[in-house]
Design a protein around this motif. Structure first.
Motif, mmCIF file in Angstrom:
data_model
loop_
_atom_site.group_PDB
_atom_site.id
_atom_site.type_symbol
_atom_site.label_atom_id
_atom_site.label_comp_id
_atom_site.label_asym_id
_atom_site.label_seq_id
_atom_site.Cartn_x
_atom_site.Cartn_y
_atom_site.Cartn_z
ATOM 1 N N ASN A 66 2.556 16.800 0.109
ATOM 2 C CA ASN A 66 1.722 15.726 -0.375
ATOM 3 C C ASN A 66 1.209 14.913 0.912
ATOM 4 N N TYR A 90 0.734 -1.253 0.203
ATOM 5 C CA TYR A 90 -0.036 -0.122 -0.412
ATOM 6 C C TYR A 90 0.867 1.036 -0.222
ATOM 7 N N GLU A 146 -9.817 -0.700 0.979
ATOM 8 C CA GLU A 146 -9.165 0.932 1.203
ATOM 9 C C GLU A 146 -9.192 0.316 2.575
ATOM 10 N N GLU A 200 -2.272 13.376 3.049
ATOM 11 C CA GLU A 200 -3.696 12.247 3.266
ATOM 12 C C GLU A 200 -4.202 12.385 5.063
ATOM 13 N N THR A 257 3.518 10.046 -0.519
ATOM 14 C CA THR A 257 1.929 10.503 0.902
ATOM 15 C C THR A 257 2.516 10.375 2.140
ATOM 16 N N ARG A 263 1.989 4.168 -3.252
ATOM 17 C CA ARG A 263 1.901 5.624 -2.890
ATOM 18 C C ARG A 263 3.780 6.418 -1.941
#
Length: 565
Positions: free
Chosen positions: A229, A111, A291, A231, A118, A115
């Motif tokens: 970046n 995962y 997710e 989240e 991120t 990314r």
């Protein structure tokens, strides 16, 4: 490239070592920080248990008290070792000793590989925060907090109050916009190193040392300054109650945790053997690549919080009992209160019990004893008929009775001769259905073989009490469902009120009454009321009864057949 894990440990080091070994076995180097207040023997045992693993390090120890700088300092120390000793680490995952991986570690690594740039960290401005408990959002950044909130609460509160009174405000370092969020994050190597090696590191550290709960704001604020970046979410499942305390997961939460699709969860009970065995298996089966979605289980936590705050209707839990009206409804179920019916009708309790198909009590608040249905001395929930026990807390007596008889409607008699302390509760309870025949209290006096002077005095006393009760029932703020008839109008046409009452108690029956209770013999009742007037007592609640002895009838008609005399 791989994932590195920083673990902040305080207690249950045996479990933390078990999880650290799991991370290491799946290719993730681990740096462990142990609270300086943890006994040295426990730390030595943990180091010995992990001594065979080359990719596990221990960082210098700091005292990690909740809400203080020590937690940030511990995170910084462990993160520096992670970045210095493990060049292949691209993401650093911050976890606690009570965290537990829920999915195969390889899934988390895949995962993050998808990314690579991120940063996962919950980071929102103070204006958008709705979860803080205690009233300190923006003020945690503008005031100083040199005292521990847990160990020196009095000093903490007084110092905050003093700063407010003096208008003291700290200057936030230039370029920083305060943000808040969960302590548990996963940051890229570039972002974490930029924070730890930045030119303004000393300035930032000096400022955040006096911020309240800096572990929820230090990285959350600085990541916004250096990352491109972000989240704003944590990959760790953590839930908090209405007081801001973390929910603890136990063995019976196994399926709940699986449904969350989250990679890691905290806070796991150290003795949850079933959870540790299920999730730390080497052959842990792969789940669908979903997710992470803690929202799947939010509904259950919302229900749990609602139940914790409101409780169940009519249940006076020990945790909220000292706080008046901290209940989800005053009583557990609808119930019926009858005033004047037992005095006007002979055997009214037995008749209503037969017609409605339920047990009907007498005067539960009678002076001598609680008159339970069937003359019982002990009722559901071990309630005694003792008047002394009942009158110690009349409200709890009724609420316990209603709670312990859920599913069966309770009906009981009440009158001006009973203990009136329960009256305000009845008036304010939406579950109470109160039917009153005003003035019926005088019927037993009319039939009594007593001196008339005593009868007059008692009638005056009872009338004063019932008048106060009726005044309360007619108040606009009343919550109970109330029906009131005076004695004369009820005697004139009793069938319709009785039918209405039976339909209310047994709505499914929907049958017309074919049997009615026997009406008390009221021959000479009108003259009796006149004698009370002649003796100086004015009967006001009974309505108009003729002195000639004829009972009131509609339009001068003969009494109806169901009026048995």
């Amino acid at each position: 490239m791989t994932l590195g894990v920083v673990m902040l440990c305080h207690t249950a080091l045996d479990r933390a070592a078990e999880v650290a070994r799991h991370w290491s076995a799946n290719g993730c180097p681990v740096v462990i920080h142990v609270d300086r207040r943890t006994p040295g023997a426990e730390v030595a045992a943990m180091k010995d248990a992990l001594s065979d693993l080359d990719d596990i390090r221990f960082s210098p120890r700091h005292a990690c008290e909740w809400g203080t700088w020590g937690i940030v300092a511990a995170t910084q120390a462990a993160s520096r070792i992670m970045l210095a000793d493990f060049d292949r680490v691209r993401h650093v995952y911050l976890a606690s000793g009570s965290c537990l991986p829920l999915r195969p570690v390889q899934e988390l690594r895949d995962y993050l590989d998808a990314r690579p740039r991120t940063d996962f960290i919950e980071s929102v401005t103070t204006a958008d925060v709705g979860w803080t408990v205690g009233g300190l959002n923006a003020e945690r950044f503008t005031l100083r907090f040199p005292f521990s909130w847990r160990r020196h609460r009095w000093l903490f509160d007084r110092y905050v109050g003093l700063q407010r009174a003096l208008g003291v405000r700290r200057r936030i370092p230039a370029g920083l916009v305060p943000h808040l969020g969960s302590q548990w994050w996963c940051l890229t190597r570039q972002t974490l190193s930029a924070i730890l090696e930045g030119k303004q590191r000393a300035v930032h550290d000096r400022y955040f040392r006096r911020v309240w709960i800096p572990d929820e704001s230090y990285f959350q604020t600085l990541v916004r300054k250096v990352s491109s970046n972000v989240e704003s979410r944590s990959l760790t499942l953590s839930k908090f109650d209405h007081q801001g305390k973390p929910h603890i997961f136990y063995d019976d939460h196994l399926q709940l945790l699986r449904r969350s699709d989250c990679f890691v969860a905290r806070k796991i009970w150290p003795r949850a053997d079933k959870l540790y065995k299920a999730f730390l298996r080497a052959d842990l089966g792969s789940q669908p690549r979903a997710e992470p979605n803690p929202g799947k289980i939010d509904r259950l936590f919302s229900k749990a919080t609602e139940r914790r705050l409101q409780g169940r209707a009519g249940l006076y839990m020990q945790s909220r009992f000292p706080n008046r009206d901290w209940v989800n409804g005053r009583s557990a179920a609808p119930y019926s209160v009858f005033e004047g019916f037992a005095e006007l009708f002979e055997g009214f309790d037995n008749w209503l019990s037969k017609v409605a198909g339920m047990r009907v009590h007498g005067h539960l608040y009678a002076p001598g004893r609680a008159e339970f249905a069937g003359g019982a001395q002990i009722y559901n929930g071990a309630l005694s008929d003792s008047a002394a026990l009942r009158d110690y807390n009349p409200r709890a007596f009724l609420t316990n009775l209603l709670w312990n008889t859920r599913g069966e409607r309770q009906c009981f008699q009440f009158g001006p001769g009973d203990n009136q302390k329960i009256a305000p509760f009845l008036v304010g309870d939406p579950n109470a259905h109160i039917s009153v025949i005003s003035g019926a209290f005088v019927v037993p006096l009319f039939q009594a073989n007593r001196n008339f002077g005593e009868i007059r005095a008692e009638a005056a006393r009872l009338q004063r009490i019932e008048t106060r009760f009726l005044t309360a029932l007619r108040d606009p703020s009343v919550k109970a469902r109330v029906r009131i008839w005076n004695l004369a109008e009820f005697v004139e046409s009793p069938m319709e009120p009785l039918q209405t009452i039976v339909d209310e108690i047994s709505p499914r029956a929907l049958r017309r009454l074919t049997e009615v209770p026997r009406l008390a013999d009221l021959t000479g009742f009108g003259q009796f009321l006149q004698n009370l007037r002649n003796q100086g007592m004015k009967p006001e609640l009974m309505g108009d009864f003729p002195v000639d002895g004829d009972l009131p009838t509609p339009g001068g008609r003969r009494p109806r057949p169901y009026l048995v005399k």
